[in-house]
Design a protein around this motif. Structure first.
Motif, PDB file in Angstrom:
ATOM      1  N   LYS A 229       0.840  -1.201   0.000  1.00  0.00           N
ATOM      2  CA  LYS A 229       0.000   0.000   0.000  1.00  0.00           C
ATOM      3  C   LYS A 229       0.877   1.253   0.000  1.00  0.00           C
ATOM      4  N   GLU A 230       2.002   1.160   0.684  1.00  0.00           N
ATOM      5  CA  GLU A 230       2.920   2.306   0.741  1.00  0.00           C
ATOM      6  C   GLU A 230       3.479   2.622  -0.648  1.00  0.00           C
ATOM      7  N   LEU A 231       3.810   1.585  -1.407  1.00  0.00           N
ATOM      8  CA  LEU A 231       4.318   1.804  -2.765  1.00  0.00           C
ATOM      9  C   LEU A 231       3.229   2.384  -3.657  1.00  0.00           C
ATOM     10  N   SER A 232       2.009   1.901  -3.495  1.00  0.00           N
ATOM     11  CA  SER A 232       0.881   2.422  -4.280  1.00  0.00           C
ATOM     12  C   SER A 232       0.718   3.924  -4.039  1.00  0.00           C
ATOM     13  N   ALA A 233       0.760   4.327  -2.769  1.00  0.00           N
ATOM     14  CA  ALA A 233       0.632   5.752  -2.418  1.00  0.00           C
ATOM     15  C   ALA A 233       1.811   6.555  -2.963  1.00  0.00           C
ATOM     16  N   GLU A 234       2.990   5.952  -2.931  1.00  0.00           N
ATOM     17  CA  GLU A 234       4.185   6.629  -3.449  1.00  0.00           C
ATOM     18  C   GLU A 234       4.065   6.869  -4.951  1.00  0.00           C
ATOM     19  N   ILE A 235       3.569   5.877  -5.678  1.00  0.00           N
ATOM     20  CA  ILE A 235       3.399   6.010  -7.131  1.00  0.00           C
ATOM     21  C   ILE A 235       2.353   7.071  -7.449  1.00  0.00           C
ATOM     22  N   GLN A 236       1.271   7.096  -6.682  1.00  0.00           N
ATOM     23  CA  GLN A 236       0.244   8.121  -6.887  1.00  0.00           C
ATOM     24  C   GLN A 236       0.832   9.521  -6.702  1.00  0.00           C
ATOM     25  N   GLU A 237       1.629   9.695  -5.666  1.00  0.00           N
ATOM     26  CA  GLU A 237       2.244  10.992  -5.400  1.00  0.00           C
ATOM     27  C   GLU A 237       3.247  11.345  -6.499  1.00  0.00           C
ATOM     28  N   PHE A 238       3.934  10.337  -7.009  1.00  0.00           N
ATOM     29  CA  PHE A 238       4.899  10.528  -8.094  1.00  0.00           C
ATOM     30  C   PHE A 238       4.212  11.139  -9.319  1.00  0.00           C
ATOM     31  N   VAL A 239       3.025  10.637  -9.655  1.00  0.00           N
ATOM     32  CA  VAL A 239       2.283  11.159 -10.809  1.00  0.00           C
ATOM     33  C   VAL A 239       1.701  12.541 -10.501  1.00  0.00           C
ATOM     34  N   LYS A 240       1.192  12.710  -9.283  1.00  0.00           N
ATOM     35  CA  LYS A 240       0.591  13.990  -8.885  1.00  0.00           C
ATOM     36  C   LYS A 240       1.550  15.157  -9.064  1.00  0.00           C
ATOM     37  N   THR A 241       2.811  14.923  -8.767  1.00  0.00           N
ATOM     38  CA  THR A 241       3.787  16.020  -8.816  1.00  0.00           C
ATOM     39  C   THR A 241       4.326  16.277 -10.221  1.00  0.00           C
ATOM     40  N   ARG A 242       3.952  15.435 -11.172  1.00  0.00           N
ATOM     41  CA  ARG A 242       4.473  15.576 -12.538  1.00  0.00           C
ATOM     42  C   ARG A 242       3.394  15.874 -13.572  1.00  0.00           C
ATOM     43  N   LEU A 243       2.150  15.531 -13.277  1.00  0.00           N
ATOM     44  CA  LEU A 243       1.041  15.790 -14.189  1.00  0.00           C
ATOM     45  C   LEU A 243      -0.032  16.601 -13.471  1.00  0.00           C
ATOM     46  N   ALA A 244      -1.095  16.910 -14.179  1.00  0.00           N
ATOM     47  CA  ALA A 244      -2.208  17.650 -13.573  1.00  0.00           C
ATOM     48  C   ALA A 244      -2.836  16.826 -12.452  1.00  0.00           C
ATOM     49  N   ALA A 245      -3.402  17.507 -11.471  1.00  0.00           N
ATOM     50  CA  ALA A 245      -3.940  16.838 -10.286  1.00  0.00           C
ATOM     51  C   ALA A 245      -5.011  15.808 -10.615  1.00  0.00           C
ATOM     52  N   HIS A 246      -5.804  16.075 -11.681  1.00  0.00           N
ATOM     53  CA  HIS A 246      -6.899  15.147 -12.003  1.00  0.00           C
ATOM     54  C   HIS A 246      -6.418  13.921 -12.787  1.00  0.00           C
ATOM     55  N   GLU A 247      -5.133  13.866 -13.116  1.00  0.00           N
ATOM     56  CA  GLU A 247      -4.635  12.772 -13.942  1.00  0.00           C
ATOM     57  C   GLU A 247      -4.017  11.615 -13.149  1.00  0.00           C
ATOM     58  N   TYR A 248      -3.800  11.802 -11.874  1.00  0.00           N
ATOM     59  CA  TYR A 248      -3.138  10.730 -11.132  1.00  0.00           C
ATOM     60  C   TYR A 248      -4.091   9.544 -10.961  1.00  0.00           C
TER      61      TYR A 248
END
Length: 225
Positions: free
Chosen positions: A166-185
Motif C-alpha cells: 500500500k505504501e508503494l501504491s501511495a508513493e506512485i500516486q504521489e509521483f504522478v501527482k507532482t508531474r502531471l495535472a492533479a486530475h490525472e493521477y
C-alpha cells in the motif's frame, strides 16, 4: 545514451504517411508526432468537424482529396460514411496541435477517460508511471465510478523483486501527482503479473476495461459488433 534524433512518422492503413519529423530540414520536438507532411492537410477537429484551436484536444483528421487516402471500405458504404465528417477523414486518434503546428498524441478515442468532466488520455499517464523506478510496465484505463463517471485506474507490473505494498501504491500516486495535472493521477492502482498485449506488443486497454466493468457491475460485457 546514444544521442540520436528519431525521425518519427504517422499514418494509417486508410491514409498513409501524413505526419512526421525530419531533423535535416526542421526542428524536432521530442515527444511530438511532428508536422503534416507537405501536400497533406492534417488538423485536429472537434466532433462537428471544426478545427480546434492550439492546445485543445480533438481528433486527428486528414482532408480529402488526398493522394494517399483510401477511396472506400470494400463493400461497406456505412463504415466508409462513418469514417468522414464532411471532407475530413477521421483517424480515431486524439491529439493537440501547438502554436508551431506540431501535433502531440494523446491517445485513441476509444481509450479516452472521462472523469468529473475532464477528458484524460492514458498515454501521458503511462509514460509518467514507467519513469518510476519500481515500475516495469503500466496500463491506464477509466474504471466505472458512480460519482465521477470514471476514475483513472493503473494496472502496474513491478520490476522483479519489488514487493507490492500500500505504501508503494501511495508513493506512485504521489509521483504522478507532482508531474502531471492533479486530475490525472491514478486514484486506483492494481499490481498485476501480466497485461493483455497484441502480437506486436501493444497493450489491449479494451480487454482491461471489459474485465473492470464486469468486476464492478458483476455483469458480462457483450463485445462490440
Amino acid at each position: 545514451v546514444m544521442d540520436l534524433t528519431i525521425n518519427e512518422f504517422y499514418g494509417q492503413t486508410e491514409v498513409n504517411l501524413v505526419v512526421g519529423n525530419c531533423c535535416e530540414i526542421m526542428k524536432v520536438k521530442r515527444g511530438s508526432m511532428g508536422k503534416p507532411i507537405p501536400g497533406h492537410r492534417v488538423e485536429v477537429v472537434d466532433e462537428s468537424g471544426n478545427i480546434a484551436p492550439p492546445g485543445v484536444v480533438g481528433e486527428v483528421a486528414i482532408q480529402r482529396p488526398d493522394p494517399v487516402m483510401f477511396l472506400e471500405y470494400w463493400r461497406n458504404p456505412e463504415a466508409t460514411k462513418e469514417k468522414f465528417i464532411g471532407d475530413w477523414s477521421l483517424t480515431g486518434d486524439l491529439a493537440k496541435k501547438d502554436e508551431d503546428g506540431y501535433l502531440w498524441f494523446v491517445g485513441r478515442k476509444d481509450d479516452l477517460i472521462t472523469s468529473s468532466g475532464y477528458r484524460i488520455g492514458p498515454a501521458e499517464i503511462e509514460d509518467c508511471l514507467i519513469k518510476h523506478p519500481a515500475v516495469a510496465m503500466a496500463a491506464v484505463i477509466g474504471s466505472p465510478d458512480e460519482v465521477r463517471g470514471e476514475v483513472v485506474k493503473a494496472f502496474i507490473i513491478l520490476k522483479e523483486g519489488t514487493p507490492a505494498t500500500k505504501e508503494l501504491s501511495a508513493e506512485i500516486q504521489e509521483f504522478v501527482k507532482t508531474r502531471l495535472a492533479a486530475h490525472e493521477y491514478p486514484r486506483e492502482i492494481e499490481f498485476v503479473k501480466e497485461l493483455p498485449l497484441t502480437a506486436t506488443g501493444k497493450i489491449m486497454r479494451k480487454d482491461l476495461r471489459k474485465l473492470e466493468v464486469e468486476k464492478k457491475t458483476k455483469k458480462p460485457v457483450e463485445p462490440k459488433k
